[in-house]
Write an enzyme that holds these catalytic residues in place. Structure first.
Site, PDB file in Angstrom:
ATOM      1  N   SER A 128      -6.053 -12.293  -7.715  1.00 58.19           N
ATOM      2  CA  SER A 128      -5.764 -13.596  -7.115  1.00 58.19           C
ATOM      3  C   SER A 128      -6.684 -14.686  -7.666  1.00 58.19           C
ATOM      4  CB  SER A 128      -5.975 -13.442  -5.605  1.00 58.19           C
ATOM      5  OG  SER A 128      -6.267 -14.656  -5.012  1.00 58.19           O
ATOM      6  N   TYR A 153     -11.293 -11.846   1.851  1.00 60.74           N
ATOM      7  CA  TYR A 153     -10.105 -11.490   1.049  1.00 60.74           C
ATOM      8  C   TYR A 153     -10.456 -11.538  -0.436  1.00 60.74           C
ATOM      9  CZ  TYR A 153      -5.722 -12.283  -1.493  1.00 60.74           C
ATOM     10  OH  TYR A 153      -4.690 -12.219  -2.414  1.00 60.74           O
TER      11      TYR A 153
HETATM   12  N1  LIG Z   1       1.682 -14.584  -2.666  1.00 58.92           N
HETATM   13  C1  LIG Z   1       0.659 -15.151  -3.303  1.00 58.92           C
HETATM   14  O1  LIG Z   1       0.550 -16.379  -3.408  1.00 58.92           O
HETATM   15  C2  LIG Z   1      -0.415 -14.292  -3.932  1.00 58.92           C
HETATM   16  C3  LIG Z   1      -1.443 -14.947  -4.645  1.00 58.92           C
HETATM   17  C4  LIG Z   1      -2.427 -14.168  -5.235  1.00 58.92           C
HETATM   18  C5  LIG Z   1      -2.387 -12.797  -5.147  1.00 58.92           C
HETATM   19  N2  LIG Z   1      -1.391 -12.201  -4.441  1.00 58.92           N
HETATM   20  C6  LIG Z   1      -1.388 -10.748  -4.352  1.00 58.92           C
HETATM   21  O2  LIG Z   1      -0.134 -10.251  -4.785  1.00 58.92           O
HETATM   22  C7  LIG Z   1       0.208  -9.086  -4.040  1.00 58.92           C
HETATM   23  C8  LIG Z   1       1.569  -9.260  -3.387  1.00 58.92           C
HETATM   24  O3  LIG Z   1       1.515 -10.396  -2.541  1.00 58.92           O
HETATM   25  P1  LIG Z   1       2.729 -10.840  -1.603  1.00 58.92           P
HETATM   26  O4  LIG Z   1       2.583 -12.285  -1.399  1.00 58.92           O
HETATM   27  O5  LIG Z   1       3.990 -10.273  -2.109  1.00 58.92           O
HETATM   28  O6  LIG Z   1       2.294 -10.115  -0.242  1.00 58.92           O
HETATM   29  P2  LIG Z   1       3.155  -9.248   0.784  1.00 58.92           P
HETATM   30  O7  LIG Z   1       2.297  -9.095   1.997  1.00 58.92           O
HETATM   31  O8  LIG Z   1       4.499  -9.839   0.951  1.00 58.92           O
HETATM   32  O9  LIG Z   1       3.291  -7.844   0.045  1.00 58.92           O
HETATM   33  C9  LIG Z   1       2.302  -6.840   0.125  1.00 58.92           C
HETATM   34  C10 LIG Z   1       2.982  -5.565   0.582  1.00 58.92           C
HETATM   35  O10 LIG Z   1       1.995  -4.511   0.640  1.00 58.92           O
HETATM   36  C11 LIG Z   1       2.359  -3.654   1.708  1.00 58.92           C
HETATM   37  N3  LIG Z   1       1.191  -2.870   2.146  1.00 58.92           N
HETATM   38  C12 LIG Z   1       0.083  -3.336   2.777  1.00 58.92           C
HETATM   39  N4  LIG Z   1      -0.733  -2.305   3.083  1.00 58.92           N
HETATM   40  C13 LIG Z   1      -0.130  -1.176   2.623  1.00 58.92           C
HETATM   41  C14 LIG Z   1      -0.474   0.206   2.667  1.00 58.92           C
HETATM   42  N5  LIG Z   1      -1.608   0.609   3.244  1.00 58.92           N
HETATM   43  N6  LIG Z   1       0.362   1.100   2.110  1.00 58.92           N
HETATM   44  C15 LIG Z   1       1.539   0.694   1.527  1.00 58.92           C
HETATM   45  N7  LIG Z   1       1.916  -0.617   1.473  1.00 58.92           N
HETATM   46  C16 LIG Z   1       1.106  -1.531   2.018  1.00 58.92           C
HETATM   47  C17 LIG Z   1       2.828  -4.603   2.804  1.00 58.92           C
HETATM   48  O11 LIG Z   1       3.630  -3.968   3.776  1.00 58.92           O
HETATM   49  C18 LIG Z   1       3.572  -5.656   1.998  1.00 58.92           C
HETATM   50  O12 LIG Z   1       4.964  -5.414   1.972  1.00 58.92           O
HETATM   51  C19 LIG Z   1      -0.939  -8.860  -3.045  1.00 58.92           C
HETATM   52  O13 LIG Z   1      -1.840  -7.959  -3.619  1.00 58.92           O
HETATM   53  C20 LIG Z   1      -1.566 -10.227  -2.928  1.00 58.92           C
HETATM   54  O14 LIG Z   1      -2.905 -10.167  -2.550  1.00 58.92           O
HETATM   55  C21 LIG Z   1      -0.397 -12.915  -3.841  1.00 58.92           C
END
Ligand SMILES: NC(=O)c1ccc[n+]([C@@H]2O[C@H](COP(=O)([O-])OP(=O)(O)OC[C@H]3O[C@@H](n4cnc5c(N)ncnc54)[C@H](O)[C@@H]3O)[C@@H](O)[C@H]2O)c1
Length: 316
Positions: A128, A153
């Site tokens: 991130s 985070y």
């Molecule tokens: N959306 C953004 O703007 C953004 C920005 C930077 C980084 N990220 C990173 O990208 C990734 C995806 O983000 P997103 O926005 O799609 O988030 P999201 O929360 O929609 O997706 C993450 C998924 O991980 C699953 N998860 C959590 N704990 C788990 C576990 N113990 N076992 C199995 N599954 C598990 C959740 O149920 C969820 O569906 C994450 O790592 C997030 O930190 C996202």
């Protein structure tokens, strides 16, 4: 290719799964439908993937559980792992910091270990922009992350990146770290500013604005998905890339655009939230040069598409 997407029922993961299935890859989604936000929305994400009519596997598993994680890898023989599963969100990480160690770090270590044990070729980790902390005023290049982060985070992401390097060294798989910058679009995460604002505006509620002078490098979901797919296809060495749009958008500009679509918009200006950085602004030169990454959707176009989608989706 045979690709495992952890967190594939989430916002980015389900969008990625759809694209990779359409491009003829074999896909396994692993997700425990964590209640950080509505598991019902996550089931809808999986149903969207199913609606393509292309077979894929969905396994509901908690990746923090080492035995279950091991089983997923032993039964899969994956070429590539895109590790997106995480507990996201800066404000919640201030309230519940231990969960980010218990989930984001432990789960990443499990996934890394069994990717290594089962000879996965390429491990892609979703990091991130938060790992850059509070550095403002210039586009952030990959080597500027120095561990001086501003929230639990971000500390978990920076720590998880470090574990990725350790396990790359232990097992020798190819490692790519992708640092995403504020991703938005249809099916966006309901805790993030753009989806939250649109929902409130549609309901006629006023918006709570914390960082009125802040700026974010908002990146449209299709651009992120293309960046991940290009990483799968074209990255050759161990490397770290920013995936952003490459332009900071100030809150004022975001609100102006929303007001043009929702003229009755009302805002409550509040003081800045702890843990939030002032600005994110990606330098994407490296991803452009090495991956051919080329984000296409600017904030005005991306917001218009997202608002049209929300009106159609939530008025069903
Ligand atoms: N959306 C953004 O703007 C953004 C920005 C930077 C980084 N990220 C990173 O990208 C990734 C995806 O983000 P997103 O926005 O799609 O988030 P999201 O929360 O929609 O997706 C993450 C998924 O991980 C699953 N998860 C959590 N704990 C788990 C576990 N113990 N076992 C199995 N599954 C598990 C959740 O149920 C969820 O569906 C994450 O790592 C997030 O930190 C996202």
């Amino acid at each position: 290719m045979n690709i495992l997407i952890t967190g594939g029922a989430g916002f980015i993961g389900s969008s990625l799964a759809r694209k990779l299935l359409l491009d003829n890859h074999q896909i396994t989604i692993v997700d425990n439908l964590h209640p950080y936000y509505s598991p019902e929305q996550k089931r809808e994400h999986v149903n969207e993937v199913k609606s393509l009519g292309i077979p894929f596997q969905f396994i509901k598993v908690d990746l923090v559980d080492e035995i279950s994680c091991k089983k997923v890898f032993e039964e899969g023989s994956f070429d590539v792992v895109v590790h997106l599963a995480a507990l996201p969100g800066v404000p919640y990480s201030i309230k519940q910091p231990h969960q980010y160690i218990d989930l984001d770090i432990k789960m990443t270590v499990n996934v890394l270990k069994y990717a290594g044990e089962t000879k996965v070729n390429h491990f892609i980790f979703a990091s991130s922009s938060s790992v850059y902390g509070n550095q403002t005023g210039a586009p952030l290049t990959e080597e500027m992350a120095n561990g001086q982060v501003a929230s639990p985070y971000a500390a978990a992401k920076y720590g998880a990146e470090s574990f990725c390097h350790a396990y790359q060294s232990l097992y020798g798989f190819q490692l790519t770290i992708l640092r995403f910058f504020t991703v938005y679009g249809p099916w966006g995460r309901p805790d993030m500013a753009i989806p939250l604002f649109i929902r409130k505006l549609m309901a006629g509620d006023s918006l709570d604005i914390y960082g009125y002078n802040s700026a974010r490098d908002y990146t449209y979901i299709d651009d992120i998905v293309n960046g991940i797919e290009r990483t799968i296809l074209y990255s050759k060495n161990n490397d770290t890339y920013n995936l952003g749009y490459g332009e900071p958008v100030y809150m004022e500009k975001l609100l102006d655009h929303l007001k043009s679509k929702f003229p009755r918009m009302k805002i409550n200006q509040l003081k800045d939230r702890r843990g939030d950085v002032k600005m994110t602004w990606s330098n994407i030169t490296k991803a452009k040069e090495k991956l051919g990454y080329n984000p296409l959707i600017n904030i005005e176009e991306g917001l218009d598409i997202t608002i049209r989608w929300a009106k159609k989706h939530f008025n069903r």
